[in-house]
Design a protein around this motif. Structure first.
Motif, PDB file in Angstrom:
ATOM      1  N   HIS A  86       0.616  -1.259  -0.083  1.00 39.26           N
ATOM      2  CA  HIS A  86       0.036  -0.047   0.035  1.00 39.26           C
ATOM      3  C   HIS A  86       0.835   1.039  -0.050  1.00 39.26           C
ATOM      4  O   HIS A  86       0.421   2.492   0.046  1.00 39.26           O
ATOM      5  CB  HIS A  86      -0.828  -0.182   1.351  1.00 39.26           C
ATOM      6  N   THR A  87       2.144   1.127  -0.144  1.00 38.40           N
ATOM      7  CA  THR A  87       2.898   2.246  -0.166  1.00 38.40           C
ATOM      8  C   THR A  87       2.391   3.318  -1.226  1.00 38.40           C
ATOM      9  O   THR A  87       2.690   4.509  -1.010  1.00 38.40           O
ATOM     10  CB  THR A  87       4.498   1.990  -0.399  1.00 38.40           C
ATOM     11  N   TRP A  88       2.200   2.902  -2.193  1.00 38.45           N
ATOM     12  CA  TRP A  88       2.026   3.682  -3.362  1.00 38.45           C
ATOM     13  C   TRP A  88       0.559   4.611  -2.978  1.00 38.45           C
ATOM     14  O   TRP A  88       0.216   5.627  -3.893  1.00 38.45           O
ATOM     15  CB  TRP A  88       2.017   3.069  -4.744  1.00 38.45           C
ATOM     16  N   HIS A  89      -0.097   4.280  -1.981  1.00 38.49           N
ATOM     17  CA  HIS A  89      -1.337   4.759  -1.668  1.00 38.49           C
ATOM     18  C   HIS A  89      -1.085   6.016  -0.807  1.00 38.49           C
ATOM     19  O   HIS A  89      -2.083   6.960  -0.776  1.00 38.49           O
ATOM     20  CB  HIS A  89      -2.367   3.990  -0.836  1.00 38.49           C
ATOM     21  N   HIS A  90      -0.012   6.412  -0.452  1.00 35.38           N
ATOM     22  CA  HIS A  90       0.393   7.393   0.492  1.00 35.38           C
ATOM     23  C   HIS A  90       1.230   8.511  -0.594  1.00 35.38           C
ATOM     24  O   HIS A  90       1.904   8.104  -1.432  1.00 35.38           O
ATOM     25  CB  HIS A  90       1.120   6.983   1.609  1.00 35.38           C
ATOM     26  N   GLY A  91       1.046   9.782  -0.037  1.00 36.17           N
ATOM     27  CA  GLY A  91       1.831  10.938  -0.492  1.00 36.17           C
ATOM     28  C   GLY A  91       3.055  11.083  -0.126  1.00 36.17           C
ATOM     29  O   GLY A  91       3.365  10.436   0.957  1.00 36.17           O
ATOM     30  N   ASP A  92       3.774  11.785  -0.827  1.00 34.97           N
ATOM     31  CA  ASP A  92       5.373  12.043  -0.366  1.00 34.97           C
ATOM     32  C   ASP A  92       5.430  12.429   1.104  1.00 34.97           C
ATOM     33  O   ASP A  92       6.591  12.070   1.761  1.00 34.97           O
ATOM     34  CB  ASP A  92       5.900  12.909  -1.285  1.00 34.97           C
ATOM     35  N   ALA A  93       4.711  13.250   1.689  1.00 35.47           N
ATOM     36  CA  ALA A  93       5.021  13.810   2.932  1.00 35.47           C
ATOM     37  C   ALA A  93       4.832  12.713   4.049  1.00 35.47           C
ATOM     38  O   ALA A  93       5.428  12.761   4.627  1.00 35.47           O
ATOM     39  CB  ALA A  93       3.972  14.791   3.263  1.00 35.47           C
ATOM     40  N   LEU A  94       3.800  11.911   3.816  1.00 35.25           N
ATOM     41  CA  LEU A  94       3.535  10.892   4.846  1.00 35.25           C
ATOM     42  C   LEU A  94       4.845   9.986   4.619  1.00 35.25           C
ATOM     43  O   LEU A  94       5.562   9.271   5.647  1.00 35.25           O
ATOM     44  CB  LEU A  94       2.472   9.994   4.474  1.00 35.25           C
ATOM     45  N   LEU A  95       5.068   9.395   3.449  1.00 32.69           N
ATOM     46  CA  LEU A  95       6.143   8.451   3.190  1.00 32.69           C
ATOM     47  C   LEU A  95       7.685   9.196   3.846  1.00 32.69           C
ATOM     48  O   LEU A  95       8.337   8.300   4.532  1.00 32.69           O
ATOM     49  CB  LEU A  95       6.535   8.207   1.712  1.00 32.69           C
ATOM     50  N   PHE A  96       7.776  10.236   3.621  1.00 30.93           N
ATOM     51  CA  PHE A  96       9.039  11.045   3.997  1.00 30.93           C
ATOM     52  C   PHE A  96       9.096  10.908   5.674  1.00 30.93           C
ATOM     53  O   PHE A  96      10.061  10.632   6.186  1.00 30.93           O
ATOM     54  CB  PHE A  96       9.327  12.216   3.456  1.00 30.93           C
ATOM     55  N   ASP A  97       8.050  11.519   6.004  1.00 34.18           N
ATOM     56  CA  ASP A  97       8.060  11.566   7.756  1.00 34.18           C
ATOM     57  C   ASP A  97       7.823  10.356   8.316  1.00 34.18           C
ATOM     58  O   ASP A  97       8.551  10.193   9.272  1.00 34.18           O
ATOM     59  CB  ASP A  97       6.699  12.276   8.086  1.00 34.18           C
ATOM     60  N   TYR A  98       7.147   9.384   7.704  1.00 32.81           N
ATOM     61  CA  TYR A  98       7.164   7.910   8.152  1.00 32.81           C
ATOM     62  C   TYR A  98       8.834   7.466   8.325  1.00 32.81           C
ATOM     63  O   TYR A  98       9.056   6.718   9.253  1.00 32.81           O
ATOM     64  CB  TYR A  98       6.308   7.277   7.531  1.00 32.81           C
ATOM     65  N   THR A  99       9.484   7.844   7.260  1.00 34.40           N
ATOM     66  CA  THR A  99      10.631   7.042   7.239  1.00 34.40           C
ATOM     67  C   THR A  99      11.663   7.981   8.153  1.00 34.40           C
ATOM     68  O   THR A  99      12.390   7.307   8.940  1.00 34.40           O
ATOM     69  CB  THR A  99      11.265   7.378   5.868  1.00 34.40           C
ATOM     70  N   LYS A 100      11.619   9.222   8.305  1.00 35.79           N
ATOM     71  CA  LYS A 100      12.424   9.930   8.719  1.00 35.79           C
ATOM     72  C   LYS A 100      12.227   9.865  10.270  1.00 35.79           C
ATOM     73  O   LYS A 100      13.156   9.707  11.460  1.00 35.79           O
ATOM     74  CB  LYS A 100      12.210  11.520   8.421  1.00 35.79           C
ATOM     75  N   LEU A 101      10.937  10.132  10.729  1.00 38.48           N
ATOM     76  CA  LEU A 101      10.553  10.190  11.980  1.00 38.48           C
ATOM     77  C   LEU A 101      10.441   8.842  12.793  1.00 38.48           C
ATOM     78  O   LEU A 101      10.427   8.950  13.942  1.00 38.48           O
ATOM     79  CB  LEU A 101       9.389  11.226  12.379  1.00 38.48           C
ATOM     80  N   GLY A 102      10.083   7.981  11.971  1.00 37.07           N
ATOM     81  CA  GLY A 102       9.430   6.638  12.622  1.00 37.07           C
ATOM     82  C   GLY A 102       7.900   6.778  12.596  1.00 37.07           C
ATOM     83  O   GLY A 102       7.300   7.750  12.686  1.00 37.07           O
ATOM     84  N   GLY A 103       7.415   5.456  12.539  1.00 36.78           N
ATOM     85  CA  GLY A 103       5.766   5.502  12.399  1.00 36.78           C
ATOM     86  C   GLY A 103       5.253   6.118  13.553  1.00 36.78           C
ATOM     87  O   GLY A 103       4.244   6.946  13.514  1.00 36.78           O
ATOM     88  N   GLN A 125      20.099   8.472  11.231  1.00 31.48           N
ATOM     89  CA  GLN A 125      20.990   7.595  10.126  1.00 31.48           C
ATOM     90  C   GLN A 125      21.110   8.182   8.959  1.00 31.48           C
ATOM     91  O   GLN A 125      22.208   7.850   8.053  1.00 31.48           O
ATOM     92  CB  GLN A 125      20.781   6.013  10.140  1.00 31.48           C
ATOM     93  N   LEU A 126      20.164   8.606   8.240  1.00 33.26           N
ATOM     94  CA  LEU A 126      20.107   9.103   6.796  1.00 33.26           C
ATOM     95  C   LEU A 126      19.772  10.386   6.716  1.00 33.26           C
ATOM     96  O   LEU A 126      19.113  10.861   7.548  1.00 33.26           O
ATOM     97  CB  LEU A 126      18.792   8.256   6.220  1.00 33.26           C
ATOM     98  N   SER A 127      20.334  10.763   5.774  1.00 29.07           N
ATOM     99  CA  SER A 127      19.964  12.501   5.584  1.00 29.07           C
ATOM    100  C   SER A 127      18.528  12.569   4.770  1.00 29.07           C
ATOM    101  O   SER A 127      18.071  11.657   4.208  1.00 29.07           O
ATOM    102  CB  SER A 127      21.152  13.145   4.550  1.00 29.07           C
ATOM    103  N   ASP A 128      17.855  13.790   4.701  1.00 27.97           N
ATOM    104  CA  ASP A 128      16.903  13.963   3.955  1.00 27.97           C
ATOM    105  C   ASP A 128      17.015  13.345   2.596  1.00 27.97           C
ATOM    106  O   ASP A 128      16.341  12.766   1.846  1.00 27.97           O
ATOM    107  CB  ASP A 128      16.307  15.586   4.054  1.00 27.97           C
ATOM    108  N   GLN A 129      18.066  13.971   1.841  1.00 35.95           N
ATOM    109  CA  GLN A 129      18.445  13.355   0.556  1.00 35.95           C
ATOM    110  C   GLN A 129      18.297  11.934   0.437  1.00 35.95           C
ATOM    111  O   GLN A 129      17.967  11.295  -0.488  1.00 35.95           O
ATOM    112  CB  GLN A 129      19.645  14.188  -0.063  1.00 35.95           C
ATOM    113  N   GLU A 130      19.202  11.244   1.270  1.00 34.27           N
ATOM    114  CA  GLU A 130      19.084   9.550   1.194  1.00 34.27           C
ATOM    115  C   GLU A 130      17.749   9.047   1.525  1.00 34.27           C
ATOM    116  O   GLU A 130      17.462   8.053   0.723  1.00 34.27           O
ATOM    117  CB  GLU A 130      20.191   9.235   2.159  1.00 34.27           C
TER     118      GLU A 130
END
Length: 163
Positions: A86-103, A125-130
């Protein structure tokens, strides 16, 4: 208003009414929701995915078995990031924040408190660009129709974030 803009506005309204949350990056809350930068590198993202994500989400983006059934601790197994998930069901903001901040942190920041996420944050561990490069890699594996749907969801986030 042009037909594409009307369609995007209608989809954004439907998502809003259906309870879809818009997650704003804490670092970018004043700049609007984050969106995939054009200079993202999907090849670098493939390497980063293998190093940081594949242990949970699978080397082929297949996710953990029974990813829709909660574990004993109440968290859901890691979902697939391929076309079966279902990853493709979500916009960039959700995907980015979920990865950066944790769920859990991303959900709590948006006011969702009744969901237990096992996704750790990778912001240290990862930069925003990564993170964007990893997301570019994941998106590169989806069929055109799924990428187009995900882009519409992202546009909806952008419209809601700008109001």
């Amino acid at each position: 208003m042009s037909r594409p803009k009307i369609l995007i506005a209608a989809i954004a309204a439907i998502l809003s009414l259906s309870g879809a949350a818009v997650f704003l990056s804490m670092d970018q809350a004043n700049a609007g929701p984050p969106k995939q930068p054009e200079q993202s590198d999907s090849e670098a993202g493939a390497v980063l995915y293998a190093e940081n994500c594949a242990s949970c989400h699978g080397a082929q983006l297949e996710g953990e078995p029974d990813w829709r059934s909660p574990k004993d601790d109440g968290t859901l197994p890691a979902p697939p990031h391929d076309r079966t998930g279902h990853t493709w069901h979500h916009g960039d903001a959700l995907l980015f924040d979920y990865t950066k901040l944790g769920g859990q942190a991303a959900l709590e920041a948006s006011g969702v408190t009744n969901f237990n996420s096992g996704m750790p944050g990778f912001g240290e561990q990862l930069s925003d660009q990564e993170i964007w490069d990893i997301l570019a890699f994941i998106k590169s594996t989806w069929p055109d129709r799924m990428r187009e749907t995900q882009e519409v969801r992202t546009e909806g986030e952008q419209m809601q974030g700008g109001s």
